[in-house]
Design a protein around this motif. Sequence first.
Motif, PDB file in Angstrom:
ATOM      1  N   ARG A  99       0.861  -1.120  -0.070  1.00  0.00           N
ATOM      2  CA  ARG A  99      -0.026   0.179   0.464  1.00  0.00           C
ATOM      3  C   ARG A  99       1.051   1.130  -0.127  1.00  0.00           C
ATOM      4  NH1 ARG A  99      -3.265  -2.498   3.562  1.00  0.00           N
ATOM      5  NH2 ARG A  99      -2.196  -1.309   5.563  1.00  0.00           N
TER       6      ARG A  99
ATOM      7  N   TYR B 255       2.139   1.272  -3.322  1.00  0.00           N
ATOM      8  CA  TYR B 255       1.140   2.158  -4.350  1.00  0.00           C
ATOM      9  C   TYR B 255       1.684   3.691  -3.852  1.00  0.00           C
ATOM     10  CZ  TYR B 255       0.318  -2.646  -6.125  1.00  0.00           C
ATOM     11  OH  TYR B 255       1.023  -4.036  -6.617  1.00  0.00           O
ATOM     12  N   SER B 256       1.250   3.713  -2.782  1.00  0.00           N
ATOM     13  CA  SER B 256       0.580   5.362  -2.184  1.00  0.00           C
ATOM     14  C   SER B 256       2.021   6.224  -2.994  1.00  0.00           C
ATOM     15  CB  SER B 256       0.909   5.995  -0.963  1.00  0.00           C
ATOM     16  OG  SER B 256      -0.537   5.034  -0.726  1.00  0.00           O
TER      17      SER B 256
ATOM     18  N   LEU C 279       2.993  10.076  -9.756  1.00  0.00           N
ATOM     19  CA  LEU C 279       2.075  10.572 -10.649  1.00  0.00           C
ATOM     20  C   LEU C 279       1.792  12.259 -10.659  1.00  0.00           C
ATOM     21  CD1 LEU C 279       1.378   9.061 -13.170  1.00  0.00           C
ATOM     22  CD2 LEU C 279      -0.307   8.308 -12.236  1.00  0.00           C
ATOM     23  N   VAL C 280       1.693  11.950  -9.745  1.00  0.00           N
ATOM     24  CA  VAL C 280       0.391  13.219  -9.359  1.00  0.00           C
ATOM     25  C   VAL C 280       1.993  14.267  -9.421  1.00  0.00           C
ATOM     26  CG1 VAL C 280      -1.109  14.694  -8.077  1.00  0.00           C
ATOM     27  CG2 VAL C 280      -1.590  12.317  -8.308  1.00  0.00           C
TER      28      VAL C 280
ATOM     29  N   LEU D 297       4.494   5.071  -5.275  1.00  0.00           N
ATOM     30  CA  LEU D 297       3.640   5.705  -6.729  1.00  0.00           C
ATOM     31  C   LEU D 297       2.947   6.602  -6.941  1.00  0.00           C
ATOM     32  CD1 LEU D 297       3.474   1.881  -9.094  1.00  0.00           C
ATOM     33  CD2 LEU D 297       5.917   3.503  -8.791  1.00  0.00           C
ATOM     34  N   GLY D 298       1.755   6.715  -6.645  1.00  0.00           N
ATOM     35  CA  GLY D 298       0.741   7.442  -6.856  1.00  0.00           C
ATOM     36  C   GLY D 298       1.610   9.166  -7.103  1.00  0.00           C
ATOM     37  N   VAL D 299       1.769   8.918  -5.434  1.00  0.00           N
ATOM     38  CA  VAL D 299       2.507  11.241  -5.245  1.00  0.00           C
ATOM     39  C   VAL D 299       3.429  10.862  -6.889  1.00  0.00           C
ATOM     40  CG1 VAL D 299       4.063  11.890  -3.994  1.00  0.00           C
ATOM     41  CG2 VAL D 299       1.944  10.613  -2.759  1.00  0.00           C
TER      42      VAL D 299
ATOM     43  N   LEU E   4       4.087  -3.947 -12.794  1.00  0.00           N
ATOM     44  CA  LEU E   4       3.446  -3.812 -11.659  1.00  0.00           C
ATOM     45  C   LEU E   4       2.319  -4.982 -11.920  1.00  0.00           C
ATOM     46  CD1 LEU E   4       1.791  -0.272 -12.460  1.00  0.00           C
ATOM     47  CD2 LEU E   4       3.488  -0.960  -9.787  1.00  0.00           C
TER      48      LEU E   4
ATOM     49  N   LEU F 242       8.220   4.649 -14.771  1.00  0.00           N
ATOM     50  CA  LEU F 242       6.829   5.502 -14.314  1.00  0.00           C
ATOM     51  C   LEU F 242       7.372   6.720 -14.474  1.00  0.00           C
ATOM     52  CD1 LEU F 242       4.497   6.363 -13.253  1.00  0.00           C
ATOM     53  CD2 LEU F 242       4.810   6.887 -10.681  1.00  0.00           C
TER      54      LEU F 242
END
Lengths: 239, 141
Positions: A8, A11-12, A18-19, A14-16, B68, B8
């Motif tokens: 988790r 993934y968080s 990306l944003v 990665l999300g950060v 992934l 990414l």
Amino acid sequence: MAAPRPMRIFYSALGVILVIGAFLIVRQVQRPGRSGSVTQTLQTAPLAPVSAGSLGHALGSDSAPVEIVEFADFECGACARFAIIQFPLVRERLIATGRLKWRFMHFPLQGHANSPAAHLAAACAGEQSRFWEMMDLILTRQNDWAFERRPQRPLRDFARSLGLDLDRYDSCVETGRAQPTVDADYAEGERLGVNQTPTFIVNGRMWPDVLDYDGVKAIVDSLAPVGGAATAPAAPARR
Amino acid sequence: MAVAVLALLGLLVSTYLLLFKLGVLGSIACGGSGSCERVANSSWAVFLGIPVAAYGVAGYLVLLVVALAGLGERLLARPEPTRLLAVLSGLGVAFAVYLTYLELAVIHAVCRWCVVSAVLITAICAASLAGLRAFRTDRAR
């Protein structure tokens, strides 16, 4: 089933990333540019109405809402940098799309010993409708002729590589047939108070700075927004 | 995990370059040298009719998806995703070497974003090979 805690966190993260990355890119896409200041700059810039007629070498549609006139010297490094790095984008994205008309004016600076020969060579290429190709070669290969004792030789090589009619080119250079074109542009520059190169005149007003692609685009976007009416400010009469 | 993060980052860099090539971005942050513009506007910035940056976007996207997927429960213990990553990133490194050669020997300008991308794809390849090696070591025990 929920992902385990380390995943988790991963993934968080990665999300950060990306944003943040998307934010930086979007911010650059939406950069306000200099549209606001373009109008202001032009309103306060000195008038410099370029004479109507056949001065210079024009590129682009006559109905383009914005015209930029560039006074340039072929031995000038800043002119070469603009021509090599910025102008291809200006040409592809603004001139070819009918939003901008460009006019090049010869302005060989005093003290640049080989510049007059290069301007004459380009004007002679212009006689054969190949001015822009010759200008590209002259500026991208500035080092090949600017410091030569006899610049005519490399300049003639450029003419040959462009496939010009060499007899016609030679007679033009030898007789100085195209020299009045260069002289007329230079006289026009002097009349307008041009004292450095490159100098840009936007819709009849002297632009106070060197331009890059972003600057030219901001000017065009400001004076002629896509899908909107042209709002050229206080442009004096011109052709 | 490292491969996913690197892929990414590569995806973001190549998207940035593609947006510039497509004219969505007016300029590119390149330290004022003009090298990035020179490279991006050269005839070598298009390969088989498609902007080189588009290959980067597609390539990094595939790498990200594979990385992934390889982290999923079903595939985590299997070497196939890592093998696929090693092969794909190996192709990417070969392409990056070719592009770097063009920059140095033909265009005579180095685009810093292309260098970043070359470093990222090399790191992805190295991480994938290290992952494969780890699989072999585990199997040998």
